[in-house]
Structure formats: C-alpha cells, structure tokens
Design a protein around this motif. Structure first.
Motif, mmCIF file in Angstrom:
data_model
loop_
_atom_site.group_PDB
_atom_site.id
_atom_site.type_symbol
_atom_site.label_atom_id
_atom_site.label_comp_id
_atom_site.label_asym_id
_atom_site.label_seq_id
_atom_site.Cartn_x
_atom_site.Cartn_y
_atom_site.Cartn_z
ATOM 1 N N GLN A 82 -6.828 -6.844 -6.973
ATOM 2 C CA GLN A 82 -8.342 -5.950 -7.334
ATOM 3 C C GLN A 82 -8.267 -4.873 -7.298
ATOM 4 O O GLN A 82 -9.314 -3.786 -7.289
ATOM 5 C CB GLN A 82 -9.310 -6.611 -6.428
ATOM 6 N N SER A 83 -6.753 -4.664 -6.032
ATOM 7 C CA SER A 83 -6.942 -2.864 -6.335
ATOM 8 C C SER A 83 -6.646 -2.060 -7.356
ATOM 9 O O SER A 83 -6.757 -0.919 -7.278
ATOM 10 C CB SER A 83 -5.369 -3.089 -4.956
ATOM 11 N N ASP A 107 -7.481 1.952 -6.559
ATOM 12 C CA ASP A 107 -7.507 2.431 -5.135
ATOM 13 C C ASP A 107 -6.890 1.997 -4.718
ATOM 14 O O ASP A 107 -7.217 0.525 -4.762
ATOM 15 C CB ASP A 107 -8.854 2.348 -4.155
ATOM 16 N N VAL A 108 -5.880 1.795 -4.003
ATOM 17 C CA VAL A 108 -4.955 1.099 -3.343
ATOM 18 C C VAL A 108 -4.964 0.636 -1.324
ATOM 19 O O VAL A 108 -4.605 -0.063 -1.759
ATOM 20 C CB VAL A 108 -3.157 1.399 -3.955
ATOM 21 N N SER A 109 -5.767 1.429 -1.348
ATOM 22 C CA SER A 109 -6.468 1.889 -0.203
ATOM 23 C C SER A 109 -7.057 0.729 0.048
ATOM 24 O O SER A 109 -7.722 -0.060 1.161
ATOM 25 C CB SER A 109 -7.001 3.053 0.297
ATOM 26 N N GLN A 110 -7.524 0.058 -0.825
ATOM 27 C CA GLN A 110 -8.442 -1.116 -0.609
ATOM 28 C C GLN A 110 -8.223 -2.337 0.101
ATOM 29 O O GLN A 110 -9.085 -2.955 0.534
ATOM 30 C CB GLN A 110 -9.473 -1.419 -2.262
ATOM 31 N N MET A 111 -6.790 -2.329 -0.196
ATOM 32 C CA MET A 111 -5.815 -3.686 0.079
ATOM 33 C C MET A 111 -6.140 -3.849 1.568
ATOM 34 O O MET A 111 -6.415 -5.113 2.487
ATOM 35 C CB MET A 111 -4.658 -3.709 -0.349
ATOM 36 N N ARG A 112 -6.101 -2.809 2.160
ATOM 37 C CA ARG A 112 -5.755 -2.301 3.742
ATOM 38 C C ARG A 112 -7.748 -3.217 4.504
ATOM 39 O O ARG A 112 -7.742 -3.624 5.469
ATOM 40 C CB ARG A 112 -5.828 -1.016 4.110
ATOM 41 N N PRO A 148 2.953 1.078 -4.346
ATOM 42 C CA PRO A 148 2.395 0.267 -4.917
ATOM 43 C C PRO A 148 2.928 0.152 -6.072
ATOM 44 O O PRO A 148 2.331 -0.895 -7.602
ATOM 45 C CB PRO A 148 1.099 1.212 -5.743
ATOM 46 N N LEU A 198 -5.404 -9.604 -3.866
ATOM 47 C CA LEU A 198 -5.610 -8.452 -2.999
ATOM 48 C C LEU A 198 -4.994 -6.894 -3.618
ATOM 49 O O LEU A 198 -5.507 -6.004 -4.495
ATOM 50 C CB LEU A 198 -5.160 -7.812 -2.117
ATOM 51 N N ASN A 253 -9.842 -4.768 2.747
ATOM 52 C CA ASN A 253 -9.864 -6.485 2.497
ATOM 53 C C ASN A 253 -9.371 -7.335 2.884
ATOM 54 O O ASN A 253 -9.733 -8.134 3.429
ATOM 55 C CB ASN A 253 -10.130 -6.489 1.077
ATOM 56 N N THR A 260 0.692 -1.528 -0.018
ATOM 57 C CA THR A 260 0.250 -0.150 -0.020
ATOM 58 C C THR A 260 0.926 1.043 0.462
ATOM 59 O O THR A 260 0.541 2.451 -0.544
ATOM 60 C CB THR A 260 -0.535 -0.207 1.399
#
Length: 202
Positions: A173-174, A179-184, A104, A170, A186, A101
């Motif tokens: 998907q990000s 949206d790399v913050s999606q990793m945190r 990236p 993950l 999920n 994150t």
C-alpha cells in the motif's frame, strides 16, 4: 560521491557497501542495481569494490545477511524485554514497520530474491529469515495461549502467515501511494484488527 569511503578499513567498507545497496534499492528496481552503480554511490572504482566482494551475488548475500541479522535482533530485543505475549507481538509488528520505513529498499530486495527461479545464497537466506521469524511468532502464540491471553483454538501457522503478510500488505500500500510514511500511520489500526482475531474473548 563520498571520498571518505576510499580509506575505510575492510569491515567498515563492507558495511558501507551494504548500506549503499539498501539505499539504491529504495530508489530503483533492485534487479537494475549494478556494481558500477554501487561503486559510484560509494565514490569508488569497481576494482576497489571487488577487492571486498568477488561479484554482485556476494554483495547481495552480504545485504541479505545484514537484513536478517538486524531484523532478528529487533525481534529478540522485544522478546528479551519480557513483555506479555500480546504486547510483544504488537512491539514486533511496530518495530518491523519502523525498520522498513527507515530502509524502504529492503522489502523490494526480499521480494526480488524470493521471485528468482534459481536457488541462490541470497534467496536461501531470505527463506531462512522468514522461517526463523515464523518460529519466534509461534513461540509467542504458545505462550499467549498458555497464559490465557490468546485464543487457544487459532492455527499458529496461519496466524504467523497473516502477521507477516499483513506487514507485506502495508508495504504494498505504501508503494502504491508512493509514501512510505503511510506504513507508520496505518500500522496501529491494522494491528488492532489482527489482534482481535487472535485475542481470547473476555
């Protein structure tokens, strides 16, 4: 352009170069990064850049070495904390997600190196990193089975592949979401599902 980069000591210049490449990889296709682009990001001429690296492959090799060192250092820090095996696995998973994150461009570079048909130093470093990572996971799996925390019947190699592959999922998907913050967001839910597959039934 960063004029302060013109007067850095050699080792610091190398580190700043690596950081510039990682930043650029987060903004564009890593294969399209040029030495001219790296120099521009750093506020240097290409000639100044080549005083520290003979060519682009040498820069990529330094970047991969930096990534491997940082990621394995995170893993060792968790292991040295003497947590239970399952807690350690979760901490490694979350630390890896946090690392990506914050940087990236790294998974893009790793995927890019692994896809190269020719054998290169950066590709070998990437392959060695994945191998070392899997070895550390395997030790935790064995510790977890020994202490009764993990199911003693699951396949360690498959579990390591799934662990690393889940993080890669993950990442993908990000990237799709932009949206790399999606990793945190999920990661905890995804690890909970993984955990149910390896934990010993009570």
């Amino acid at each position: 352009m960063r004029s302060s980069n013109k007067h850095l000591p050699a080792e610091k210049r190398r580190t700043v170069t690596i950081e510039a490449v990682v930043e650029l990889a987060g903004e564009q296709n890593p294969s399209e990064i040029t030495t001219a682009g790296i120099a521009k990001r750093m506020g240097l001429t290409q000639g100044a850049l080549f005083r520290h690296f003979p060519n682009k492959d040498a820069i990529l090799q330094a970047v991969m070495e930096w990534v491997a060192e940082r990621l394995m250092s995170l893993i060792e820090k968790v292991i040295n904390a003497e947590l239970s095996p399952l807690t350690a696995l979760e901490s490694i998973f979350m630390a890896h997600v946090d690392f990506i994150t914050e940087h990236p461009g790294i998974p893009r570079m790793l995927f890019g190196e692994l896809q190269r048909s020719e054998e290169t130093a950066p590709k070998r470093i990437t392959q060695a990193l994945i191998h070392r990572y899997a070895e550390r996971l395997n030790r935790l799996f064995e510790q977890g089975k020994t202490c009764g925390e993990l199911d003693e019947n699951f396949d360690n190699e498959a579990a390591a592949t799934l662990f690393i592959g889940t993080i890669q999922g993950l990442v993908m998907q990000s990237l799709i979401a932009g949206d790399v913050s999606q990793m945190r967001r999920n990661a905890p839910k995804v690890f909970a599902i993984y955990q149910r597959g390896i934990r010993r039934a009570s």
